[in-house]
Design a protein around this motif. Structure first.
Motif, mmCIF file in Angstrom:
data_model
loop_
_atom_site.group_PDB
_atom_site.id
_atom_site.type_symbol
_atom_site.label_atom_id
_atom_site.label_comp_id
_atom_site.label_asym_id
_atom_site.label_seq_id
_atom_site.Cartn_x
_atom_site.Cartn_y
_atom_site.Cartn_z
ATOM 1 N N UNK A 30 0.844 -1.199 0.000
ATOM 2 C CA UNK A 30 0.000 0.000 0.000
ATOM 3 C C UNK A 30 0.880 1.249 0.000
ATOM 4 N N UNK A 31 1.926 1.237 0.826
ATOM 5 C CA UNK A 31 2.873 2.353 0.866
ATOM 6 C C UNK A 31 3.532 2.543 -0.501
ATOM 7 N N UNK A 32 3.897 1.447 -1.142
ATOM 8 C CA UNK A 32 4.503 1.512 -2.470
ATOM 9 C C UNK A 32 3.547 2.056 -3.515
ATOM 10 N N UNK A 33 2.265 1.692 -3.426
ATOM 11 C CA UNK A 33 1.269 2.220 -4.363
ATOM 12 C C UNK A 33 1.169 3.733 -4.216
ATOM 13 N N UNK A 34 1.113 4.196 -2.968
ATOM 14 C CA UNK A 34 1.012 5.639 -2.735
ATOM 15 C C UNK A 34 2.224 6.381 -3.318
ATOM 16 N N UNK A 35 3.421 5.862 -3.071
ATOM 17 C CA UNK A 35 4.634 6.537 -3.542
ATOM 18 C C UNK A 35 4.778 6.470 -5.053
ATOM 19 N N UNK A 36 4.423 5.353 -5.660
ATOM 20 C CA UNK A 36 4.570 5.260 -7.110
ATOM 21 C C UNK A 36 3.551 6.138 -7.830
ATOM 22 N N UNK A 37 2.339 6.236 -7.281
ATOM 23 C CA UNK A 37 1.348 7.139 -7.877
ATOM 24 C C UNK A 37 1.830 8.582 -7.741
ATOM 25 N N UNK A 38 2.302 8.937 -6.542
ATOM 26 C CA UNK A 38 2.798 10.297 -6.323
ATOM 27 C C UNK A 38 3.998 10.592 -7.232
ATOM 28 N N UNK A 39 4.889 9.641 -7.367
ATOM 29 C CA UNK A 39 6.053 9.836 -8.228
ATOM 30 C C UNK A 39 5.664 9.975 -9.687
ATOM 31 N N UNK A 40 4.732 9.153 -10.138
ATOM 32 C CA UNK A 40 4.289 9.229 -11.533
ATOM 33 C C UNK A 40 3.670 10.592 -11.826
ATOM 34 N N UNK A 41 2.794 11.042 -10.925
ATOM 35 C CA UNK A 41 2.134 12.340 -11.129
ATOM 36 C C UNK A 41 3.160 13.475 -11.065
ATOM 37 N N UNK A 42 4.035 13.423 -10.072
ATOM 38 C CA UNK A 42 5.012 14.505 -9.903
ATOM 39 C C UNK A 42 5.963 14.598 -11.096
ATOM 40 N N UNK A 43 6.455 13.462 -11.557
ATOM 41 C CA UNK A 43 7.371 13.491 -12.694
ATOM 42 C C UNK A 43 6.654 13.886 -13.980
ATOM 43 N N UNK A 44 5.403 13.472 -14.125
ATOM 44 C CA UNK A 44 4.649 13.862 -15.329
ATOM 45 C C UNK A 44 4.408 15.366 -15.342
#
Length: 91
Positions: free
Chosen positions: A22-36
């Motif tokens: 769950x922690x990984x899902x939150x960070x990967x979504x945040x990272x994807x949005x931030x980098x995009x």
């Protein structure tokens, strides 16, 4: 209770893996949005791919948790006994 057979009868800490996923899902979504949003499509793609890996792990963990005490026994279930026989040839 320790039997000396713990390496062969180890139990997977599925609840810990669940919360780490769950922690990984939150960070990967945040990272994807931030980098995009920052204009780094390569890094956004990398985070998106990692998101797929984390979600796949989360699906497997939830499936094993839902399968019941055989895969995630509680403290009241004793450790499994190791097999008592000659090793089999698994070729």
């Amino acid at each position: 209770m320790r039997t000396g057979s713990e390496p062969t009868t180890a139990r997977s800490p599925l609840r810990v893996r669940f919360w780490l996923s769950v922690w990984g899902v939150l960070w990967t979504v945040a990272g994807t949005v931030a980098f995009a949003l920052a204009g780094y499509p390569g890094w956004a793609l990398a985070c998106g791919m990692l998101f797929l890996v984390v979600v796949a792990d989360l699906v497997f963990v939830v499936r094993h948790i839902l399968q019941g005490p055989h895969y995630q026994p509680g403290r009241d279930v004793p450790p499994y006994e190791p097999p008592h026989g000659p090793p089999t040839d698994r070729r």
